[in-house]
Scaffold this active site. Structure first.
Site, mmCIF file in Angstrom:
data_model
loop_
_atom_site.group_PDB
_atom_site.id
_atom_site.type_symbol
_atom_site.label_atom_id
_atom_site.label_comp_id
_atom_site.label_asym_id
_atom_site.label_seq_id
_atom_site.Cartn_x
_atom_site.Cartn_y
_atom_site.Cartn_z
ATOM 1 C CB CYS A 64 14.731 43.591 -10.174
ATOM 2 S SG CYS A 64 16.450 43.101 -9.925
ATOM 3 C CG PHE A 66 19.167 35.577 -5.060
ATOM 4 C CD1 PHE A 66 20.489 35.586 -5.451
ATOM 5 C CD2 PHE A 66 18.306 34.662 -5.641
ATOM 6 C CE1 PHE A 66 20.957 34.696 -6.422
ATOM 7 C CE2 PHE A 66 18.757 33.768 -6.607
ATOM 8 C CZ PHE A 66 20.089 33.786 -6.994
ATOM 9 C CG ASP A 106 22.316 37.903 -0.236
ATOM 10 O OD1 ASP A 106 21.301 38.211 -0.883
ATOM 11 O OD2 ASP A 106 23.431 38.434 -0.416
ATOM 12 C CG ASP A 154 13.951 39.603 -4.486
ATOM 13 O OD1 ASP A 154 13.894 40.093 -5.626
ATOM 14 O OD2 ASP A 154 14.017 40.295 -3.446
ATOM 15 N NE ARG A 160 9.616 43.845 1.315
ATOM 16 C CZ ARG A 160 10.471 44.579 0.599
ATOM 17 N NH1 ARG A 160 11.421 44.001 -0.098
ATOM 18 N NH2 ARG A 160 10.375 45.893 0.579
#
Length: 415
Positions: free
Chosen positions: A356, A245, A267, A316, A229
């Site tokens: 991730c 996201f 989101d 993300d 970030r």
């Protein structure tokens, strides 16, 4: 016994039972390479009596001592190792040294105002995660043996932090992951000790957040992206930014703090978007950072069709796969969002994109991005590559500890 009675233990109390697990000949290759897991099909026998969750010794087929770990016959990961040296008996004093090592490491590598204090196998405390949000701890236990040791470890953690002037006002348990069912354990969440306000304010990279440790995803906030970030700050000053996201708005708010003229965070979670808007107000950014509850896969083509273009696009997403078997479908998802994201970047603008998922290995992720660029008729210049923040250390012998891949690219059209 479901947990350790911390009031009844001397520092040198041996916590192991007298049983010993014996490996089959030729097995334990991962263990011998430095890993911490022994699977059910690697064990020839267990000598002596034990209960699931007990700590026992591990021997190779020829009697060579391999270490101490806790056993669970309900799990395919039959034994998780705690120590490799015979003299390192598992005692309260040994566990306290482990916890001190965790804290000492964090003080060396990261801002500790909010950070991950214990990261399971990578900290040699398999199955246990503990996050610190200001003066609150959130604990997640994913294995039966560590569940028994958890009260002792958490008391050690509180004591060690207090020695540095950090008084923990409360602990909340978020052991509600489905993986506990595979260990024969029930999912649970709630206060450990006295109740407290579960909306906790933290500051990270100059951005203020209200973290919901009770109902937020995972332990309440994704601390692993802290440095990533921060990495987008230099890209966002005076720019138009799209954050996909966004969850509770973390990348979007970092873009806003960095001076972006407009930011749209998207989101599919109404709860996440509501929290993101609350966080924008907390930082005085509601005039420049707005949020939309929508499906990213549906929205990106709509934005492209409207002719929208952005200076910076951030992707993300949640893990599209949590198993090796589902990786093929995950590749399609990553390829699609990266292709759509690239098309929304102005020529010379930037794309920040990540995965991730542990099973989306770095080489496969890079290949997928390359295919997306080809499909979007874009050329990419790599600016940076990062992994998870160092408070989520990557233990090279434990592949599962390496999961986050984060790229920043400049997106170029034909030149």
């Amino acid at each position: 016994m479901n947990s350790i009675d911390i009031t009844a233990l001397e520092p040198d109390t041996d916590l192991a039972c007298q049983a010993a697990a014996v490996l089959k000949k030729g097995e334990g290759r991962s263990l011998k390479a430095g890993g911490l897991w022994i699977y059910d099909n690697e064990i020839a026998e267990v000598r002596g009596e034990f209960e699931d969750g007990d700590i026992l010794s591990v021997e190779d087929f020829d009697g060579y001592f391999m270490g101490y770990g806790f056993i669970n016959s309900a799990s395919k990961i039959r034994i998780r190792m705690l120590s490799r040296k015979k003299e390192n008996r598992i005692t309260p004093a040994f566990l306290e040294r482990r916890v001190r090592d965790c804290w000492g490491y964090r003080k060396s590598v990261i801002d500790t105002e909010s950070c991950r204090l214990i990261f399971g196998e990578a900290d040699f405390l398999p199955g246990l995660v503990v996050d610190k949000f200001s003066d609150v701890l959130v604990a997640e236990s994913l294995a039966l043996g560590i569940d028994r040791l958890k009260p002792l470890i958490l008391e050690d953690l509180k004591k060690i932090l207090e020695e540095d002037g950090i008084r923990i006002r409360g602990i909340y348990e978020r052991s509600d992951a489905k993986v506990r069912l595979q260990e024969g354990m029930e999912r649970c969440k709630g206060f450990i000790g006295e109740p407290f306000d579960t909306k906790v304010e933290i500051t990270e990279n100059g951005v203020r957040y209200l973290v919901d440790v009770k109902d937020g995803q995972k332990t309440g906030f994704f601390l692993d992206q802290k440095n990533n970030r921060a990495a987008i700050h230099k890209l966002c000053g005076g720019k138009k930014v799209l954050d996909c996201f966004t969850h509770t708005g973390s990348f979007a708010l970092n873009a806003g703090i960095a001076g972006a003229v407009s930011v749209l965070g998207v989101d599919a979670s109404e709860l996440g978007v509501a929290q993101a808007r609350e966080n924008a107000k907390l930082n005085g950014l509601e005039d420049r950072v707005r949020f939309l509850c929508a499906d990213v896969f549906e929205l990106l083509p709509e934005l492209e069709g409207k002719g929208e273009r952005y200076d910076v696009v951030i992707l993300d997403p949640p893990a599209f796969t949590k198993s090796r078997q589902a990786t093929k479908n995950a590749v399609k998802g990553y390829r699609e969002i990266n292709l759509r994201g690239m098309k929304l970047v102005r020529d010379g603008g930037f794309l920040a994109t990540c995965s991730c998922s542990h099973f989306m290995e770095q080489e496969l992720f890079a290949k997928t991005i390359r295919e997306a660029a080809r499909g979007a008729h874009k050329r990419l210049r790599q600016v940076e590559f990062h992994t998870q923040a160092p408070d989520h250390p990557i233990l090279w012998a434990a592949e599962e500890s390496y999961y986050l891949k984060f790229y920043i690219f400049q997106v170029c059209g034909d030149r």
